[in-house]
Design an enzyme around this catalytic site. Structure first.
Site, mmCIF file in Angstrom:
data_model
loop_
_atom_site.group_PDB
_atom_site.id
_atom_site.type_symbol
_atom_site.label_atom_id
_atom_site.label_comp_id
_atom_site.label_asym_id
_atom_site.label_seq_id
_atom_site.Cartn_x
_atom_site.Cartn_y
_atom_site.Cartn_z
ATOM 1 N N GLU A 1 2.237 1.873 -3.506
ATOM 2 C CA GLU A 1 1.207 2.467 -4.370
ATOM 3 C C GLU A 1 1.114 3.971 -4.129
ATOM 4 O O GLU A 1 1.036 4.766 -5.069
ATOM 5 C CB GLU A 1 -0.133 1.790 -4.115
ATOM 6 N N HIS A 2 1.124 4.391 -2.875
ATOM 7 C CA HIS A 2 1.076 5.821 -2.543
ATOM 8 C C HIS A 2 2.273 6.572 -3.126
ATOM 9 O O HIS A 2 2.128 7.652 -3.705
ATOM 10 C CB HIS A 2 1.066 5.999 -1.019
ATOM 11 N N GLU B 1 -3.915 7.911 8.006
ATOM 12 C CA GLU B 1 -4.986 7.094 7.425
ATOM 13 C C GLU B 1 -5.349 5.943 8.362
ATOM 14 O O GLU B 1 -6.529 5.628 8.562
ATOM 15 C CB GLU B 1 -4.545 6.558 6.068
ATOM 16 N N HIS C 1 0.833 -1.206 0.000
ATOM 17 C CA HIS C 1 0.000 0.000 0.000
ATOM 18 C C HIS C 1 0.869 1.258 0.000
ATOM 19 O O HIS C 1 0.577 2.231 -0.701
ATOM 20 C CB HIS C 1 -0.908 -0.044 1.231
#
Length: 428
Positions: free
Chosen positions: A55-56, A132, A52
């Site tokens: 991807e960011h 997040e 993840h």
């Protein structure tokens, strides 16, 4: 290119990149997605959230363009650009006017094959993702499903870990971890390129030829299927409601039972006309939110039920949920109810075909999980062939109290655990 089914063209290029194209000449837009066959299942132990994070970080800039330049390109094309990391794949996708497809696809290629991956960008995104995670930790529905996953996919299996990771695991990731993960997984032979809308198959194929990169020289470590574990996890939080997520292990995405399970879910809790919604919310007024859903993975699957209510009503809510589950186990649904559930699924599927982005996500997600693309006609026909007896058989096979797992979030954890154990037959 080869015809996969009428209206869908596909080919695997010399680089190993798989290309699928579904033209929709009657619309003005083009959607394209790049699906990388790596997700949070591949996160190294202790560094959960790495897929993840990568991807960011790709959006922070490439070797050719800054993050601002990428945003300006997509904005100028009148489109949007996004990405998502799942348990088993990572998707980069955009939708633009058709004449902007070459430039938009060039942006996707840069993001996936030429990200800058600067250490400063990685550190900044770690801070963003930590925020997040705190946001997710404050979401009781998310927490209920998180605890369910941890319990259902037992023994710390990657399917039970949060995609975003934990605050501690995100902080443990070093820039070199991100670089190694990228080099190993982000390669054309581990990607699927999908386009739909006003697109020409040969043009997309030609653009796909630009996805050059080193192919894998060694085998992957492989994935180990989970061993489902019944049980219960209770998390105490100062909330006004109790949030419950009940899950049953079912079948992987490629299993023949998948279509009948979709119909079963539609009858049980998959819409506002479903049994759970009508009984729990409309008749008994026990909950504002109640639903069921299927989750299919490459080597596992689950049917899950969610509901939230005040603590005093938890026994009534569980009684109502289990009554509907047992009703499906005792008798097949009536012909009218079955027909209504099938037609709702068919019509929702047909409606989704009007959106090129939906087509891209449908095809790309399937291929990323190793599933052969099914034509729209096949999907509609297989749903229409589901019988009432199949639905009851699957309810008996899978919706068993002895196989159930549960995640519970609410005030006074010890009291909640006693109440829930009185209504749900799960192991400790």
């Amino acid at each position: 290119m080869n015809e996969v089914y009428p209206g869908l063209w596909g080919e695997t290029l010399a680089s190993g990149l798989e290309v699928l194209v579904e033209p929709m000449p009657h619309i003005q837009s083009a959607a394209v997605g790049l699906f990388v066959k790596v997700g949070s299942r591949e996160d190294p132990p202790g560094k959960e959230g790495l897929a993840h994070l990568l991807e960011h970080v790709t959006f922070k800039g490439t070797r050719r363009r800054s993050s601002q330049e990428i945003a300006q390109v997509i904005d100028l094309l009148g489109g949007h650009l996004n990405a998502a990391t799942t348990l088993e794949f990572t998707a980069f996708h955009t939708e633009v006017l058709a004449d902007g497809l070459p430039e938009a696809l060039g942006v996707l290629r840069e993001l996936a094959l030429e990200p800058r991956l600067a250490p400063d960008d990685i550190r900044r995104e770690q801070i963003v993702i930590a925020e997040e995670i705190r946001t997710l930790d404050d979401d009781p529905e998310y927490q209920a499903f998180r605890q369910l996953g941890r319990t259902l996919w037992a023994n710390g299996h990657p399917l039970g870990r949060p995609v975003a990771g934990e605050s501690t695991s995100i902080g443990a990731i070093e820039p070199q971890d991100v670089q190694r993960f990228f080099v190993h997984h982000y390669r054309p032979d581990g990607m699927v390129l999908v386009a739909a809308g006003r697109v020409e198959a040969e043009l997309v194929r030609a653009l796909g030829e630009k996805f050059a990169g080193q192919t894998r020289t060694g085998g992957d470590e492989g994935r180990s299927p989970p061993t489902p574990g019944p049980g219960m996890a209770v998390v105490e939080k100062d909330l006004q409601q109790v949030h419950l997520a009940l899950g049953f292990p079912t079948v992987p995405i490629h299993a023949k039972e998948r279509y009948a399970l979709e119909v079963l879910n539609g009858i049980l809790g998959g819409g506002v006309s479903s049994r759970l919604f009508q009984r729990v919310r409309e008749e008994l007024a026990l909950a504002y939110a109640v639903f069921s859903a299927n989750a299919f993975h490459s080597d596992a699957g689950a049917l899950v039920i969610y509901g939230a209510t005040e603590e005093a009503k938890v026994p009534q809510l569980l009684e109502a949920i289990w009554a509907e589950v047992e009703a499906l186990r005792r008798a097949p649904p009536g012909g009218e109810e079955l027909d209504r559930a099938v037609r709702r699924l068919q019509n929702a599927f047909r409606l989704g075909l009007d959106d090129p982005s939906n087509r891209v996500m449908r095809l790309g997600g399937a291929r990323a999980l190793g599933l052969r693309p099914a034509s729209p006609e096949e999907v509609l026909n297989r749903l229409g062939q589901v019988t009432a007896e199949e639905v009851q058989d699957l309810a008996c096979r899978f919706l068993r109290p002895s196989a159930a797992a549960m995640g519970v979030v609410g005030p006074v954890g010890a009291r909640l655990e006693r109440v829930v154990r009185g209504w749900v037959e799960v192991g400790s």
